[in-house]
Design an enzyme around this catalytic site. Structure first.
Site, PDB file in Angstrom:
ATOM      1  CD  GLU A 191      -5.239   2.991  20.974  1.00 30.18           C
ATOM      2  OE1 GLU A 191      -5.770   3.343  19.900  1.00 30.18           O
ATOM      3  OE2 GLU A 191      -5.529   3.521  22.062  1.00 30.18           O
ATOM      4  CG  ASP A 419      -3.177  20.367 -16.521  1.00 31.27           C
ATOM      5  OD1 ASP A 419      -2.559  19.383 -16.085  1.00 31.27           O
ATOM      6  OD2 ASP A 419      -4.241  20.282 -17.155  1.00 31.27           O
ATOM      7  CB  SER A 511      -2.379   9.477  -6.550  1.00 31.07           C
ATOM      8  OG  SER A 511      -2.163   8.140  -6.969  1.00 31.07           O
ATOM      9  N   GLY A 514      -0.504  10.554   2.023  1.00 29.24           N
ATOM     10  CA  GLY A 514       0.598  10.913   2.907  1.00 29.24           C
ATOM     11  C   GLY A 514       1.866  11.331   2.199  1.00 29.24           C
ATOM     12  N   PRO A 516       4.562  13.606   0.536  1.00 29.23           N
ATOM     13  CG  PRO A 516       6.731  13.778   1.363  1.00 29.23           C
ATOM     14  CD  PRO A 516       5.771  12.796   0.756  1.00 29.23           C
TER      15      PRO A 516
END
Length: 648
Positions: A191, A419, A511, A514, A516
């Protein structure tokens, strides 16, 4: 009295018993074991003669039988003229078992010391428990040269096995120290794509590991893995370095022409084909005669197959390389590619298609984890993370549609993303339906001096606006995420406290890949608000994936025909690109805004999506339940506005 006779070795022949002679012979055999050399065997031959499938690691136990495509790979591993073997593969094609066979072969047949690297220490320990220890126990020729089989000692641990004449190390690849103080003759990387690109800032795993082979007479580097992300995949990088890349071609049972099995799909003229939504109907359409055959033909066509390169080189079952029917010298680095789940005897074609259809269905909601896994582990292909680059803002502009009312049928809940700029607010109002189907409802630019209270009061009034459905139902915005970055952080906090801590939620972007989409805190911060982290990378990936959905339904995006949604709006919505970068020696994909360009519509879309996730996860909003619990048409609009289903 007869005296005992002895020779120069001191052995007394008259007093030595038969048992003594047996002990002496056994000692001589042990001492001279490494002096004997058996006739060389190919690894595929050794496997069928000696290897055994153990119950700990196989659904079928018993003597090993080579699958036809495995023969060529094993023979290249055992060929001393080949230094490196790379196999980019799908799951369930037998690489782990081939690794175990290679260890047994090099240990017992060639008396060579080696090392196996797994991605982590935990993976290495599991590999020993599941593969190495059962092999030592169940393969007699290996057990016979392992003195510590029935006892624990420093020669029999989870990271080292000491055999008669050679040593095997099994280590994780997460730390540079696991590559030090080793002198080996073969190295196996299992792997490989899961290894860090730059291990401890000292180099790649194969660079650190192959140094351990420097003094070997016949060095061997074996690399295998399912692929990962395109542009950051180590097994692909290794394959690109190969002198020769081979693909397994099988004969069509109808016309007997050879071909590499391909995925196919709706638009392809050959490959895997099935009736819409019906995995059981899957068959393979030959690229030559266009006839179809099913999974039951697989054993026969595998037996008739062989490994070929694009330049006409063939790897024979005898282990020799041929071109124009003449034997040629083997390359130093051989690569194997495009052997995917269609070739597997462990997964049927209907099962394969069923997995694919489920993954595609999930991807319509913007969640692509199953589809990514399918592409990597079933198709044996890299996953492309740069899908955003394929978006055409003009095609999105052309998809605008006429809304018969402010809120089209299907809208069940409203969120907004605000924003904050130095001279204005920009916010987007989005309506959500079942499966997070999305309708853009409004887009507002509100200019003013944000240091003065007036503009904040105007913003509050506009956010309280209600929107009317075609059937008379009026909805207000249920949850708002408000950007608190920049120069007006305290003002955003005060705005939230004044107008509702659970209605206007201050957010800050995070940023990290992964992260959430929304990490809502358990308690308020020191300023008294529920400051929420928004995983902007993840949110942008989902939004871009959904913008690619072409049919209304889960995840699909709608826009009204309106001057608020002009060409510039869609250019700013799709302006960011995902590119490959490096962070702490690791390859990562990051979102980049081109210099001088604006992206407020994208940021507002991110915040509106985060508001929806907060509403679902922390307010109990269930879009599917809302769709079946809608008030009856006989209700008056005033009563509908009071309904718990329509006003948060």
């Amino acid at each position: 009295m007869q005296s005992a006779k002895s020779d120069s070795t001191g052995v007394n022949y008259q007093t030595t018993t038969k048992q003594d002679w047996e002990n002496i012979n056994a000692a001589i055999n042990r001492g001279t074991h490494n002096l004997f050399s058996l006739d060389p065997m190919r690894m595929s031959e050794w496997a069928e003669e000696n290897f055994y499938l153990s119950p700990e690691s196989s659904s079928v136990t018993g003597a090993w039988e080579n699958i036809p495509y495995q023969v060529g790979i094993m023979n290249c591993i055992s060929n001393d003229d080949i230094r490196t073997v790379t196999w980019r593969k799908s799951a369930r094609t037998g690489f782990t078992k081939i690794v175990a066979i290679a260890i047994g072969y090099f240990t017992e047949h060639k008396k060579r010391s080696g090392v196996v690297w797994q991605p982590t220490d935990s993976d290495a320990q599991d590999f020993v428990k599941d593969e190495i220890d059962p092999m030592i126990r169940d393969v007699p020729v290996v057990r016979n040269i392992f003195p510590s089989f029935e006892k624990k000692s420093k020669h029999n641990t989870l990271d080292k096995k000491v055999f008669l004449g050679c040593v095997l190390d099994i280590r994780g690849a997460a730390s540079p120290r696991n590559f030090r103080r080793l002198t080996k003759e073969y190295a196996i990387y299992d792997e490989l794509s899961a290894f860090d690109d730059d291990i401890g800032k000292e180099g790649s795993g194969t660079a650190l590991g192959d140094i351990r082979l420097t003094t070997a007479v016949f060095p061997k580097s074996v690399r295998g893995s399912t692929p990962k992300i395109k542009g950051a995949c180590q097994i692909t990088s290794s394959l690109d370095e190969a002198d020769l890349i081979l693909k397994y071609k099988v004969p069509c049972p109808h016309c007997n022409n050879l071909q590499v099995l391909k995925w196919g799909g709706d638009k392809a003229s050959f490959g895997m084909k099935w009736d819409h939504g019906s995995p059981k109907t899957v068959g393979y359409v030959c690229e030559h005669c266009k006839e179809s055959f099913d999974y039951s033909c697989l054993p026969k066509i595998l037996e008739g197959g062989d490994w070929f390169s694009d330049c006409g080189v063939k790897l024979g079952r005898d282990g020799f390389f041929y071109k124009d029917n003449k034997i040629i010298d083997p390359p130093e680095h051989v690569g194997f590619d495009e052997l995917w789940a269609a070739y597997s005897t462990f997964l049927t074609w209907p099962q394969l298609i069923s997995e694919y259809l489920k993954a595609v269905e999930e991807s319509k909601t913007g969640v692509t984890s199953k589809l990514k896994t399918f592409v990597n582990t079933r198709l044996g292909q890299e996953w492309e993370e740069d899908q955003g680059e394929k978006l055409d803002p003009n095609s999105l502009y052309q998809r605008r549609e006429h809304y018969v009312a402010e809120l089209p049928e299907g809208v069940l809940y409203l969120t907004a993303g605000v924003d904050t700029q130095d001279d204005r607010f920009e916010y987007s109002v989005k309506g959500w339906g079942v499966g997070e189907e999305c309708w853009d409802i409004d887009y507002v630019r509100l200019y003013g001096d944000l240091s003065r209270l007036d503009i904040w009061n105007v913003l509050a009034d506009k956010l309280r606006k209600t929107y009317t459905r075609f059937d008379g139902i009026e909805l207000s915005i249920g949850t708002i995420c408000h950007d608190s970055g920049g120069h007006f952080t305290d003002e955003v906090y005060e705005f939230s406290k004044k107008h509702g801590l659970n209605w206007v939620i201050p957010i800050k972007g995070a940023s990290q890949p992964g992260k959430p989409i929304a990490t809502f805190p358990r308690k308020r911060n020191k300023k008294g608000v529920y400051l929420t982290e928004v995983g902007t990378d993840n949110a942008k990936s989902i939004i871009y994936q959904r913008l690619n959905i072409l049919e209304p339904g889960p995840g699909y995006c709608h826009w009204p025909i309106s001057d608020k949604f002009d060409e510039t709006h869609f250019e700013q919505l799709t302006v960011e690109k995902k590119i490959l970068s490096y962070s702490r020696g690791k390859r990562v994909f990051v979102w980049v805004l081109p210099s001088g360009r604006r992206n407020e519509p994208l940021d507002c879309a991110v915040y509106a999506l985060a508001a929806l996730r907060i509403a679902i996860q922390h307010k109990g909003i269930d879009l599917l339940q809302l769709s079946v619990s809608r008030p009856e048409d006989k209700d008056k609009p005033e009563e509908r506005r009071k309904s718990k289903y329509w006003n948060s």
